[in-house]
Each structure stands twice: as C-alpha cells, then as structure tokens.
Design an enzyme around this catalytic site. Sequence first.
Site, PDB file in Angstrom:
ATOM      1  N   ASP A  98       0.828  -1.196   0.000  1.00  0.00           N
ATOM      2  CA  ASP A  98       0.000   0.000   0.000  1.00  0.00           C
ATOM      3  C   ASP A  98       0.870   1.257   0.000  1.00  0.00           C
ATOM      4  OD1 ASP A  98      -2.349   1.428  -0.022  1.00  0.00           O
ATOM      5  OD2 ASP A  98      -2.668   1.306   2.142  1.00  0.00           O
ATOM      6  N   ASN A 107     -10.836  -3.125  -5.344  1.00  0.00           N
ATOM      7  CA  ASN A 107     -10.091  -2.166  -6.167  1.00  0.00           C
ATOM      8  C   ASN A 107     -10.736  -1.898  -7.524  1.00  0.00           C
ATOM      9  OD1 ASN A 107      -6.826  -3.147  -4.900  1.00  0.00           O
ATOM     10  ND2 ASN A 107      -8.073  -1.392  -4.352  1.00  0.00           N
ATOM     11  N   ARG A 138     -12.079   1.633  -8.277  1.00  0.00           N
ATOM     12  CA  ARG A 138     -11.226   2.794  -8.576  1.00  0.00           C
ATOM     13  C   ARG A 138     -11.571   3.363  -9.951  1.00  0.00           C
ATOM     14  NH1 ARG A 138      -5.298   2.109  -5.878  1.00  0.00           N
ATOM     15  NH2 ARG A 138      -6.082   1.556  -3.815  1.00  0.00           N
ATOM     16  N   GLU A 186       1.764 -13.242  12.579  1.00  0.00           N
ATOM     17  CA  GLU A 186       2.317 -12.038  13.208  1.00  0.00           C
ATOM     18  C   GLU A 186       2.123 -10.866  12.238  1.00  0.00           C
ATOM     19  OE1 GLU A 186       3.394 -12.077  16.236  1.00  0.00           O
ATOM     20  OE2 GLU A 186       3.471 -14.248  16.505  1.00  0.00           O
TER      21      GLU A 186
HETATM   22  C1  IPE Z   1      -1.510   0.108  -3.435  1.00  0.00           C
HETATM   23  O1  IPE Z   1      -1.277   1.478  -3.438  1.00  0.00           O
HETATM   24  C2  IPE Z   1      -1.567  -0.473  -4.811  1.00  0.00           C
HETATM   25  C3  IPE Z   1      -2.830  -1.126  -5.215  1.00  0.00           C
HETATM   26  C4  IPE Z   1      -3.893  -1.262  -4.465  1.00  0.00           C
HETATM   27  C5  IPE Z   1      -2.879  -1.673  -6.562  1.00  0.00           C
HETATM   28  P1  IPE Z   1      -2.491   2.493  -3.446  1.00  0.00           P
HETATM   29  O2  IPE Z   1      -2.880   2.751  -4.854  1.00  0.00           O
HETATM   30  O3  IPE Z   1      -3.586   1.996  -2.556  1.00  0.00           O
HETATM   31  O4  IPE Z   1      -1.806   3.790  -2.828  1.00  0.00           O
HETATM   32  P2  IPE Z   1      -2.453   4.871  -1.862  1.00  0.00           P
HETATM   33  O5  IPE Z   1      -3.072   4.134  -0.705  1.00  0.00           O
HETATM   34  O6  IPE Z   1      -3.451   5.634  -2.644  1.00  0.00           O
HETATM   35  O7  IPE Z   1      -1.278   5.699  -1.437  1.00  0.00           O
HETATM   36 MG    MG Z   2      -4.145   2.375  -0.619  1.00  0.00          MG
END
Ligand code: IPE
Ligand code: MG
Length: 232
Positions: A2, A50, A53, A189
């Site tokens: 992330d 995702n 997005r 963990e």
């Molecule tokens: C993680 O980085 C990558 C994927 C989920 C593909 P992000 O795209 O979630 O990055 P931030 O959280 O916006 O910084």
């Molecule tokens: Mg992210």
Amino acid sequence: MDGNGRWARARMRPRTEGHRQGVKAARTAVRACAARGVQTLTLFAFSSENWRRPRQEVGTLMDLFVGSIGREVPELVEKGIRLRFIGDRGAFSERLQARMAEAEARTADNDHMDLVVAVSYGGRWDITQAARRLAEQVRSGALEPEAITPEVMDVQLATADLPDPDLFIRTGGEKRISNFLLWQLAYTELYFSDILWPDFEEAELDRAFAFFAGRQRRFGHIQEQIAGNGDA
Ligand code: IPE
Ligand code: MG
C-alpha cells in the site's frame, strides 16, 4: 503493498507512476525473499474492492499486470520460483486470464519458492466461495454438515495447499487487514510499516523479519508450554 498513490502524489506525479514504481518494489521483495529462503510469498496486488477505482487507474493496473507477467516469468523460471494467482479470475479479461494460466504453467515445476499473487482477491470472497463449494457437496449428499471442520474448510480456500502465513507485512501506514487472507491470518504475526510501497526495500524486509524473530508464537498455549518440556 500500500502507498503507491501517496508516493506519486508526494512527487506531484500521476498515481500510475506510483504503481509503476510499485512493480519495481515487488520485484525487489520477490528477489529478497527468494534469497532469504522464504517458502511462500503472497503479494496482495489487487483486491476485489479495487475495481471501484477510476476506470483509467484500473486500466493502468491491468496493463501493468499483463506487462509484468510476461517480463518476469524468465527470471522466475531461472530462480526456481513457482507462480500462482489466487482470486476471482473470471473478473479479468480473457487475455489476462490466458496470460496468468500460461505463466503458472511455465513455472509449475519450480520448487525454490512459491510466489502467490492475489488479484481480484478478497478474504470474504475466498471464504464465501469455499462455503458455496461445501454447500454444494452437502446438497449432493457427498458431505454431512457435521463433517465440516476447519480442515475441511481449509482445502476449499484459494490457498488450499499452501501453509498459513507466518508473517504479514502491510506498508503505507494503515493498520488494517483490508480483506486480505482473513481465515489464513488467524495466527499470523502482523507487521505494519509506515514506508510507502514504492520505497520498500531489503532493509525494511529485514526489519520485519527481525520483528518476527522476536515474537513468541503460542497458538493458544501458555508460555510455559512453549518454553518448557511440553508436559506443562
Ligand atoms: C496500493 O497502493 C496499490 C494497489 C492497491 C494496486 P495504493 O494505490 O492503494 O496507494 P495509496 O493508498 O493511494 O497511497
Ligand atoms: Mg491504498
């Protein structure tokens, strides 16, 4: 993995640039884990959520997958790394599904390390699809409801023949699981790092390993049972 978007924003670059750097960080992580004798590395590349997005970002991520699968396979073969994808593959284009299957086939005989890439994956999706398969077995008379145990459940999960993770690493500062391997993480963990994924490097992996080495894993037992002679 992330923090790609924030990494890019901090540099006033488009988010997609962060994802490109993220692929490099993933390559570093794979090499470092393989060099350290890790048995199984699972990368959470794209969650079932995702897809929400912006279309353009999803498109870039898909292009990056297709591109990197083709590019990385020779090195995986050379290093003895077996690749496997887990997740709802039906959600991907035919082309991408074919690429995934082909990459898996080309690395199928490797036994140095398992590299599992979770794509269109969600822990709830995984548990749900396992429950559905068990329900079908019950309906067909092949399985009694009383016979459903955690072990029976295990083999229906996408990770069926893989060990439960010892260590979970999340970068980017958030302290949550975000629908990753929910069932499989029961005794894992958890290591949370503020580093943004594109900045992830070997030194951070080693910090995570040092954290892991300092943990005592009891799996429900008390400390004396672990430290003592086993009779406690
Ligand atoms: C993680 O980085 C990558 C994927 C989920 C593909 P992000 O795209 O979630 O990055 P931030 O959280 O916006 O910084
Ligand atoms: Mg992210």
